[in-house]
Design an enzyme around this catalytic site. Sequence first.
Site, mmCIF file in Angstrom:
data_model
loop_
_atom_site.group_PDB
_atom_site.id
_atom_site.type_symbol
_atom_site.label_atom_id
_atom_site.label_comp_id
_atom_site.label_asym_id
_atom_site.label_seq_id
_atom_site.Cartn_x
_atom_site.Cartn_y
_atom_site.Cartn_z
ATOM 1 N N CYS A 180 2.243 0.829 77.958
ATOM 2 C CA CYS A 180 3.522 1.159 78.839
ATOM 3 C C CYS A 180 3.472 2.431 79.399
ATOM 4 C CB CYS A 180 4.772 1.321 77.882
ATOM 5 S SG CYS A 180 6.228 1.249 79.140
ATOM 6 N N ARG A 221 9.086 -14.757 82.359
ATOM 7 C CA ARG A 221 10.070 -13.912 82.147
ATOM 8 C C ARG A 221 11.627 -14.456 81.881
ATOM 9 N NH1 ARG A 221 13.100 -10.823 81.571
ATOM 10 N NH2 ARG A 221 13.646 -8.566 82.598
ATOM 11 N N ARG A 279 4.648 11.116 72.792
ATOM 12 C CA ARG A 279 4.653 9.754 72.107
ATOM 13 C C ARG A 279 4.368 10.179 70.366
ATOM 14 N NH1 ARG A 279 7.219 7.887 75.437
ATOM 15 N NH2 ARG A 279 6.480 5.720 76.627
ATOM 16 N N CYS A 302 8.412 3.971 72.990
ATOM 17 C CA CYS A 302 8.875 4.539 74.137
ATOM 18 C C CYS A 302 10.446 4.454 74.397
ATOM 19 C CB CYS A 302 8.510 3.335 75.275
ATOM 20 S SG CYS A 302 8.853 3.398 76.958
ATOM 21 N N HIS A 303 11.068 5.527 75.204
ATOM 22 C CA HIS A 303 12.305 5.458 75.531
ATOM 23 C C HIS A 303 13.021 4.357 75.819
ATOM 24 C CE1 HIS A 303 15.463 8.689 75.822
ATOM 25 N NE2 HIS A 303 15.957 7.529 76.522
ATOM 26 N N THR A 304 12.195 3.525 76.558
ATOM 27 C CA THR A 304 12.980 1.929 76.487
ATOM 28 C C THR A 304 13.497 1.203 75.109
ATOM 29 O OG1 THR A 304 11.834 1.851 78.441
ATOM 30 C CG2 THR A 304 12.963 -0.217 77.894
ATOM 31 N N CYS A 321 5.401 -10.918 87.273
ATOM 32 C CA CYS A 321 4.991 -12.388 86.898
ATOM 33 C C CYS A 321 6.281 -13.110 86.719
ATOM 34 C CB CYS A 321 3.974 -12.342 86.057
ATOM 35 S SG CYS A 321 3.576 -13.859 85.548
ATOM 36 N N CYS A 372 1.764 -18.017 89.464
ATOM 37 C CA CYS A 372 3.072 -18.098 89.972
ATOM 38 C C CYS A 372 3.334 -17.379 91.369
ATOM 39 C CB CYS A 372 3.992 -17.678 88.841
ATOM 40 S SG CYS A 372 3.995 -15.663 88.931
ATOM 41 N N CYS A 403 0.134 -14.325 85.142
ATOM 42 C CA CYS A 403 -0.442 -15.617 84.936
ATOM 43 C C CYS A 403 -1.365 -15.957 85.939
ATOM 44 C CB CYS A 403 0.686 -16.763 84.909
ATOM 45 S SG CYS A 403 1.430 -16.959 86.610
ATOM 46 N N CYS A 447 2.654 -13.672 91.278
ATOM 47 C CA CYS A 447 1.149 -13.380 91.069
ATOM 48 C C CYS A 447 0.421 -13.783 92.266
ATOM 49 C CB CYS A 447 0.603 -14.070 90.039
ATOM 50 S SG CYS A 447 1.123 -13.368 88.387
ATOM 51 N N HIS A 479 6.811 -2.363 72.244
ATOM 52 C CA HIS A 479 6.005 -2.795 73.534
ATOM 53 C C HIS A 479 4.934 -1.977 73.903
ATOM 54 C CE1 HIS A 479 9.075 0.051 75.347
ATOM 55 N NE2 HIS A 479 8.188 -0.041 76.399
ATOM 56 N N GLU A 480 4.690 -0.910 73.081
ATOM 57 C CA GLU A 480 3.701 -0.127 73.538
ATOM 58 C C GLU A 480 2.518 -0.187 72.054
ATOM 59 O OE1 GLU A 480 4.359 3.433 75.914
ATOM 60 O OE2 GLU A 480 3.345 4.469 74.308
HETATM 61 P P1 NAD Z 1 11.622 10.800 77.500
HETATM 62 O O1 NAD Z 1 12.876 10.753 76.805
HETATM 63 O O2 NAD Z 1 10.299 11.135 76.827
HETATM 64 O O3 NAD Z 1 11.650 11.697 78.735
HETATM 65 C C1 NAD Z 1 12.661 12.005 79.450
HETATM 66 C C2 NAD Z 1 12.733 13.504 80.030
HETATM 67 O O4 NAD Z 1 13.972 13.877 80.913
HETATM 68 C C3 NAD Z 1 13.029 14.425 78.881
HETATM 69 O O5 NAD Z 1 12.014 15.705 78.962
HETATM 70 C C4 NAD Z 1 14.396 15.230 79.093
HETATM 71 O O6 NAD Z 1 14.299 16.572 78.487
HETATM 72 C C5 NAD Z 1 14.457 14.972 80.766
HETATM 73 N N1 NAD Z 1 15.795 14.902 80.968
HETATM 74 C C6 NAD Z 1 17.070 14.191 80.429
HETATM 75 N N2 NAD Z 1 18.225 14.386 81.335
HETATM 76 C C7 NAD Z 1 17.627 15.133 82.340
HETATM 77 C C8 NAD Z 1 18.392 15.635 83.323
HETATM 78 N N3 NAD Z 1 19.621 15.492 83.925
HETATM 79 N N4 NAD Z 1 17.663 16.378 84.239
HETATM 80 C C9 NAD Z 1 16.435 16.484 84.329
HETATM 81 N N5 NAD Z 1 15.582 16.296 83.155
HETATM 82 C C10 NAD Z 1 16.261 15.546 82.054
HETATM 83 O O7 NAD Z 1 11.220 9.284 78.059
HETATM 84 P P2 NAD Z 1 9.916 8.569 78.618
HETATM 85 O O8 NAD Z 1 9.356 7.781 77.636
HETATM 86 O O9 NAD Z 1 9.046 9.362 79.379
HETATM 87 O O10 NAD Z 1 10.764 7.614 79.516
HETATM 88 C C11 NAD Z 1 11.322 7.892 80.823
HETATM 89 C C12 NAD Z 1 12.177 6.924 81.479
HETATM 90 O O11 NAD Z 1 11.289 5.856 81.913
HETATM 91 C C13 NAD Z 1 13.266 6.228 80.347
HETATM 92 O O12 NAD Z 1 14.214 5.643 81.204
HETATM 93 C C14 NAD Z 1 12.467 4.801 80.189
HETATM 94 O O13 NAD Z 1 13.170 3.685 79.585
HETATM 95 C C15 NAD Z 1 11.657 4.633 81.787
HETATM 96 N N6 NAD Z 1 10.566 3.888 81.736
HETATM 97 C C16 NAD Z 1 10.613 2.939 82.576
HETATM 98 C C17 NAD Z 1 9.529 2.094 82.954
HETATM 99 C C18 NAD Z 1 9.159 1.423 84.027
HETATM 100 O O14 NAD Z 1 8.380 0.208 83.757
HETATM 101 N N7 NAD Z 1 9.833 1.400 85.056
HETATM 102 C C19 NAD Z 1 8.102 2.150 81.776
HETATM 103 C C20 NAD Z 1 8.524 3.257 80.910
HETATM 104 C C21 NAD Z 1 9.612 3.756 80.670
HETATM 105 N N1 AHE Z 2 16.328 -5.056 80.424
HETATM 106 C C1 AHE Z 2 16.916 -3.977 81.517
HETATM 107 C C2 AHE Z 2 15.843 -3.623 82.356
HETATM 108 C C3 AHE Z 2 14.614 -2.979 81.527
HETATM 109 C C4 AHE Z 2 13.455 -2.588 82.463
HETATM 110 O O1 AHE Z 2 13.772 -2.304 83.738
HETATM 111 N N2 AHE Z 2 12.302 -2.712 81.992
HETATM 112 C C5 AHE Z 2 10.966 -2.251 82.993
HETATM 113 C C6 AHE Z 2 10.117 -1.890 81.867
HETATM 114 S S1 AHE Z 2 10.604 -0.496 80.772
HETATM 115 C C7 AHE Z 2 9.295 -0.247 79.865
HETATM 116 O O2 AHE Z 2 9.393 0.999 79.065
HETATM 117 C C8 AHE Z 2 10.484 -3.658 83.549
HETATM 118 O O3 AHE Z 2 9.317 -3.820 83.490
HETATM 119 N N3 AHE Z 2 11.234 -4.154 84.369
HETATM 120 C C9 AHE Z 2 11.058 -5.472 85.140
HETATM 121 C C10 AHE Z 2 11.325 -6.414 84.272
HETATM 122 O O4 AHE Z 2 10.509 -7.657 84.587
HETATM 123 O O5 AHE Z 2 11.721 -6.474 83.265
HETATM 124 C C11 AHE Z 2 18.137 -4.720 82.239
HETATM 125 O O6 AHE Z 2 18.661 -3.657 83.080
HETATM 126 O O7 AHE Z 2 18.331 -5.890 82.429
HETATM 127 ZN ZN ZN Z 3 8.143 1.714 77.493
HETATM 128 ZN ZN ZN Z 4 2.742 -15.063 87.333
#
Ligand code: NAD
Ligand code: AHE
Ligand code: ZN
Ligand code: ZN
Length: 375
Positions: free
Chosen positions: A175, A115, A370, A45-47, A111, A100, A97, A103, A67-68
């Site tokens: 994820c 954490r 992916r 994943c991008h993360t 949760c 907590c 859990c 939850c 993580h995926e």
């Molecule tokens: P990815 O890299 O596959 O997709 C990102 C897309 O954004 C690409 O298509 C890229 O061309 C485009 N992009 C880059 N810069 C841009 C801009 N300035 N304007 C428009 N488009 C632009 O990534 P992904 O795996 O789909 O993840 C996306 C984001 O979500 C990442 O930051 C990842 O860390 C985050 N994420 C968050 C959670 C969460 O729980 N909040 C879960 C999973 C992933």
């Molecule tokens: N560690 C980073 C933050 C990372 C983050 O926000 N992670 C998301 C999942 S990304 C999955 O691809 C998330 O679930 N956040 C809530 C949590 O409990 O971590 C930072 O900035 O410290």
């Molecule tokens: Zn992820």
């Molecule tokens: Zn919990």
Amino acid sequence: TQGQVITCKAAVAWEPNKPLVIEDVQVAPPQAGEVRVKILYTALCHTDAYTWGGKDPEGLFPCILGHEAAGIVESVGEGVTEVQPGDHVIPCYQAECGECKFCKSGKTNLCGKVRAATGVGVMMSDRKSRFSVNGKPIYHFMGTSTFSQYTVVHDVSVAKIDPKAPLEKVCLLGCGVPTGLGAVWNTAKVEAGSIVAIFGLGTVGLAVAEGAKTAGASRIIGIDIDSKKFDTAKKFGVTEFVNPKDHEKPIQQVLVDLTDGGVDYSFECIGNVSVMRAALECCHKGWGTSVIVGVAASGQEISTRPFQLVTGRVWKGTAFGGFKSRSQVPWLVEKYLKKEIKVDEYITHTLTLGEINKAFDLMHEGGCLRCVLST
Ligand code: NAD
Ligand code: AHE
Ligand code: ZN
Ligand code: ZN
């Protein structure tokens, strides 16, 4: 192997930005409340790239990222009742859990039980790692560390799934796909007829599109700086495409003009704070809601004029799409088995764990959604 140290292959990130190294890693047996899982498939994943790249304030090295994933329980520690050896599971970086404050609130999927430990790369009971290389401890990551043939997770961080599900596909339900679907269904609660804008058309953005389509959105506008993304995006429900590079005006203005005043819902799926601002500001006055999904680098902050919120726009964020992991991942697996959600369509590449550095390279090329690694 139960109760014994297992030596297996894992991809170790010794330092930020340095190629991962496949090492013989010792994986200690699970302690009370822990589960040792044989990981069979893991996607990137991008993360993972974000933490590997040194952008994560919680990033610790050396560590085992990932993580995926999906796998099979090898053994369980004392007191573990929810899973047993042989169960098919998906590790969950967002624990559940059930007991907590978080939850029990009914207001969040976050949760609090483990954490504090997962944020510093160790297990809760003794604040130590279960991984080592020649006696040197290697940090866990996100409580999952799936770039390994075996990992140890907390029992509250593992979802038991239908053994009929193909693990090489449903690993994605750990994820990216749930995050996008849930951002629409749980966090924004998009209604039929809504106009939706999606910034970033990677896996997460495409899953947002799929979620918006099933929610009955009337227009789904995809925004990406890579025009090659549009053909694929159409298959996930995107109805219109905008490349900010084709416009002189700020992208928020382009979208406001296209939609008679702004969109009902927008989603930032990139991790870029200036795009987050644009995503908020392209929302309709009075009610438009913007959801931050992308993870921004350490030190980055968002800003906008407070007037944007005073006039009714709403800024939200989501982790794992608001899904409660252990109770809802099995439900998502069933939805996949009934062909109600896509999963296979997000898998553009398959490689082995030994080829993980190539998989990271692929992530930075436009053609990869992916990449699933077999361990
Ligand atoms: P990815 O890299 O596959 O997709 C990102 C897309 O954004 C690409 O298509 C890229 O061309 C485009 N992009 C880059 N810069 C841009 C801009 N300035 N304007 C428009 N488009 C632009 O990534 P992904 O795996 O789909 O993840 C996306 C984001 O979500 C990442 O930051 C990842 O860390 C985050 N994420 C968050 C959670 C969460 O729980 N909040 C879960 C999973 C992933
Ligand atoms: N560690 C980073 C933050 C990372 C983050 O926000 N992670 C998301 C999942 S990304 C999955 O691809 C998330 O679930 N956040 C809530 C949590 O409990 O971590 C930072 O900035 O410290
Ligand atoms: Zn992820
Ligand atoms: Zn919990």
